[in-house]
Design a protein around this motif. Structure first.
Motif, PDB file in Angstrom:
ATOM      1  N   PHE A 274       0.004   3.202  -3.170  1.00  0.00           N
ATOM      2  CA  PHE A 274      -0.822   2.222  -2.055  1.00  0.00           C
ATOM      3  C   PHE A 274      -0.098   0.770  -1.631  1.00  0.00           C
ATOM      4  O   PHE A 274       0.260   0.601  -0.991  1.00  0.00           O
ATOM      5  CB  PHE A 274      -2.284   2.187  -2.189  1.00  0.00           C
ATOM      6  CG  PHE A 274      -2.876   4.159  -1.949  1.00  0.00           C
ATOM      7  CD1 PHE A 274      -3.939   4.090  -3.257  1.00  0.00           C
ATOM      8  CD2 PHE A 274      -2.625   4.257  -1.186  1.00  0.00           C
ATOM      9  CE1 PHE A 274      -4.392   5.261  -2.810  1.00  0.00           C
ATOM     10  CE2 PHE A 274      -3.610   6.038  -1.342  1.00  0.00           C
ATOM     11  CZ  PHE A 274      -4.524   5.910  -2.487  1.00  0.00           C
TER      12      PHE A 274
ATOM     13  N   THR B 147       2.891  -0.088  -1.959  1.00  0.00           N
ATOM     14  CA  THR B 147       4.052   0.194  -1.212  1.00  0.00           C
ATOM     15  C   THR B 147       4.147   1.112   0.051  1.00  0.00           C
ATOM     16  O   THR B 147       4.843   2.196  -0.827  1.00  0.00           O
ATOM     17  CB  THR B 147       5.357   0.015  -1.574  1.00  0.00           C
ATOM     18  OG1 THR B 147       5.057   0.683  -2.690  1.00  0.00           O
ATOM     19  CG2 THR B 147       5.553  -1.798  -2.774  1.00  0.00           C
ATOM     20  N   PRO B 148       3.609   0.943   1.636  1.00  0.00           N
ATOM     21  CA  PRO B 148       3.183   2.496   1.481  1.00  0.00           C
ATOM     22  C   PRO B 148       4.417   2.666   2.696  1.00  0.00           C
ATOM     23  O   PRO B 148       5.586   1.533   2.729  1.00  0.00           O
ATOM     24  CB  PRO B 148       1.912   1.967   2.361  1.00  0.00           C
ATOM     25  CG  PRO B 148       1.953   0.558   2.528  1.00  0.00           C
ATOM     26  CD  PRO B 148       2.352   0.166   1.295  1.00  0.00           C
ATOM     27  N   SER B 149       5.070   4.045   2.548  1.00  0.00           N
ATOM     28  CA  SER B 149       6.144   3.754   3.562  1.00  0.00           C
ATOM     29  C   SER B 149       5.218   5.248   4.684  1.00  0.00           C
ATOM     30  O   SER B 149       4.110   5.607   4.582  1.00  0.00           O
ATOM     31  CB  SER B 149       7.248   4.450   2.632  1.00  0.00           C
ATOM     32  OG  SER B 149       6.904   5.638   2.293  1.00  0.00           O
ATOM     33  N   GLU B 150       6.526   5.846   5.697  1.00  0.00           N
ATOM     34  CA  GLU B 150       6.296   6.504   6.856  1.00  0.00           C
ATOM     35  C   GLU B 150       4.794   7.442   5.848  1.00  0.00           C
ATOM     36  O   GLU B 150       5.272   8.462   5.583  1.00  0.00           O
ATOM     37  CB  GLU B 150       7.072   6.866   7.274  1.00  0.00           C
ATOM     38  CG  GLU B 150       6.796   7.632   8.589  1.00  0.00           C
ATOM     39  CD  GLU B 150       5.691   6.303   9.767  1.00  0.00           C
ATOM     40  OE1 GLU B 150       5.997   5.130   9.647  1.00  0.00           O
ATOM     41  OE2 GLU B 150       4.491   7.363  10.332  1.00  0.00           O
TER      42      GLU B 150
ATOM     43  N   SER C 212       2.895   7.721   3.637  1.00  0.00           N
ATOM     44  CA  SER C 212       2.053   8.280   1.985  1.00  0.00           C
ATOM     45  C   SER C 212       1.576   8.491   1.728  1.00  0.00           C
ATOM     46  O   SER C 212       0.729   8.993   0.633  1.00  0.00           O
ATOM     47  CB  SER C 212       3.873   7.207   1.668  1.00  0.00           C
ATOM     48  OG  SER C 212       2.996   5.835   1.581  1.00  0.00           O
ATOM     49  N   SER C 213       0.481   7.100   2.758  1.00  0.00           N
ATOM     50  CA  SER C 213      -0.519   7.136   1.895  1.00  0.00           C
ATOM     51  C   SER C 213      -1.363   7.707   1.981  1.00  0.00           C
ATOM     52  O   SER C 213      -2.547   8.375   1.535  1.00  0.00           O
ATOM     53  CB  SER C 213      -1.070   5.256   3.058  1.00  0.00           C
ATOM     54  OG  SER C 213      -0.616   4.307   2.424  1.00  0.00           O
TER      55      SER C 213
END
Lengths: 148, 374
Positions: free
Chosen positions: A111, A113-116, A118-119
């Motif tokens: 959470f 370091t969110p990427s596209e 991912s959350s």
């Protein structure tokens, strides 16, 4: 001749170096991480749960090397995000309490370091782990001195 | 249905009963201690003890000698005795600490008491007759951080202490001036003052949390503690200091109490007392929630009931924020009410919601079918 010699550099490429297999190897080789190699060499869809178990079992909790921990985090993220939503529940039921605690730690780190997209996927994981392990699991993420 | 008494809106930080349970001493998160007396069917405020300058952190009432000891964040402890006019008179105890006191506990024979503090030491205090005052001796090594909880072994010498350095330690608090040499127990044979008999870590691999409460069983062989990592552990000296831990699914517990040699109650941030059992092999396992009788109706509530409850509580939105348990906020302390640690029939819990509830095992038995209470 009026040939652009810089464009001829591609003739010197060894194309085999750049297929998926070796690319991931370069990314995910932490010092002392033979297990990650094993994971990526046999990663067909149905072994996802085995991959998750391996990666959690070898999680570098006691390590002081931040690079090792970051590399492990990347591997775990790839496993978590590549699994289909339908497989999450089955995977969570296959883990024991200690591994669920470690998994929850990785979910929270993911959470951070969110990427596209991912959350959203991680939230699905969070819900399933919470359903099995309760609030105690989340409390242990917060109180544990050894961060993942 | 547990009996519940409301003492206002302030959290109850500590509570203690007198011998026949007709009087109750509580501290409502302030420097005062309120003494309540049960007369003619209701609890009346009898006296307010005002001597401390800062918040009272611990109260203990010695049943046989009828003395109350209170400790506070102002680094002092007072022993209160009741004079002929039934007024409580304080006597200052010199703890010689330079940080707040956190917890206090009378020994089983009530000739001494122990105070834990943020000064990383335990003060064991006893009454010196020659000078007519209370004297303290310190247990310092190897405590590395605030002592949060204490409990005495039935032999009046050994003392268990839980601390914020994630450890539970058993010390000897033998004061040679006031007592005979103790006989050897399963914890060891030589017991000079301050000797650490055993140390248990609440953390494995560096995990773990502060130890919130520690409790000796009635035989003194077993010790239970609860930590902030939502775990509950039992160590057994008669089985070679074997430790059994469970990391529970609940919110962390703040207090624990043995109710028989094999059963213990734990309560805390989850607002509900939980029962745990230790089986023959020494492993602890969860036995049940003791607040099962107060489930809120969630589905099947009629429209009329819903609007009635809205009206009664002067709400405009339909979300009801009350919990399904009796206590509406964390439970901070658990005390024996009827019986002893070998066989308790009633225990009391006090919480941050200002409520004190008395739980009766005989009534709870019907709510927990399948469990036999012996």
């Amino acid at each position: 001749m009026a040939l652009n010699n810089s464009l001829l550099g591609w003739r010197r490429l060894v194309i085999d170096v750049y297929n998926d297999y070796n690319y991931y190897l370069d990314l995910a080789v932490p010092p002392g991480g033979p297990t990650t190699l094993v994971f990526f060499t046999n990663k067909p869809r149905k072994r996802n749960i085995e991959a998750l178990k391996t990666v959690l079992r070898n999680a570098p909790i006691s390590s002081r090397n931040q690079m090792v921990k970051d590399a492990a985090l990347n591997v775990v993220m790839q496993v978590l995000l590549s699994m289909k939503s339908s497989q999450i529940e089955e995977a969570v039921n296959a883990l024991d309490r200690d591994h669920l605690d470690i998994l929850m730690k990785y979910i929270y780190r993911g959470f951070e370091t969110p990427s596209e997209g991912s959350s959203g996927q991680l939230l699905a994981w969070h819900e399933k782990v919470h359903a099995v392990a309760g609030v105690g699991c989340i409390v242990r993420v917060l109180t544990d001195k050894k961060r993942v | 249905m547990p009996e519940s008494l409301s003492f206002g809106i302030d959290p109850i930080t500590a509570h203690a009963w007198n011998k026949d349970r007709t009087k109750l001493a509580i501290s409502p998160n302030s420097p005062e201690v309120h003494i309540y007396h049960f007369q003619r069917g209701e609890w009346k405020l009898e006296e307010v003890l005002k001597e401390h300058d800062l918040k009272v952190t611990g109260i203990d009432w010695a049943p046989n000698t009828n003395r109350i000891v209170t400790c506070s964040a102002d680094r002092n402890a007072y022993v209160w005795t009741q004079s002929e006019e039934k007024k409580w008179k304080p006597t200052l105890v010199l703890l010689r600490i330079n940080r707040a006191a956190t917890c206090v506990c009378w020994s089983p024979l009530e000739n001494k008491f122990a105070v834990g503090s943020g000064a990383r030491l335990i003060s064991v205090c006893y009454f010196e007759k020659e000078n007519d005052w209370w004297v303290s001796k310190h247990i310092k090594k190897p405590i590395r951080s605030t002592v949060t909880c204490l409990d005495w072994h039935p032999n009046d010498v050994l003392l268990a202490a839980g601390s914020t350095d994630f450890k539970v330690r058993v010390f000897s608090a033998y004061i040679k001036e006031i007592e005979e040499r103790p006989v050897s127990t399963s914890w060891g044979s030589k017991m000079p003052l301050g000797l650490m008999m055993a140390e248990f870590s609440n953390s494995t691999n560096g995990a773990g949390g502060w130890v919130h409460s520690v409790n000796f069983s009635s035989s003194g062989d077993r010790i239970a503690w609860v930590g902030h990592d939502s775990s509950i552990s039992v160590a057994d000296a008669s089985k070679g200091m074997a430790v059994s831990v469970i990391r529970t699914d609940f919110l962390p517990f703040l207090a624990c109490l043995w109710v028989s040699e094999n059963r213990l109650i734990a309560a805390g941030h989850g607002c509900c007392p939980m029962l745990f059992e230790v089986n023959e092999t020494g492993k602890v396992h969860f036995a049940g929630k003791l607040d099962a009788s107060l489930k809120k109706e969630t589905s099947g509530v009629s429209a009329m009931k819903k609007f009635q409850s809205l009206d009664r509580q002067a709400r405009t939105e339909t979300n009801d924020t009350s919990l399904g348990t009796l206590h509406q906020n964390a439970i901070t302390s658990v005390c024996l009410h009827t019986g002893n640690k070998a066989n308790a029939t009633k225990f009391s819990t006090a919480g941050v919601d200002g409520l004190l509830a008395i739980w009766d095992f005989n009534n709870l038995e019907s709510a927990m079918r399948g469990l036999k209470f012996n």
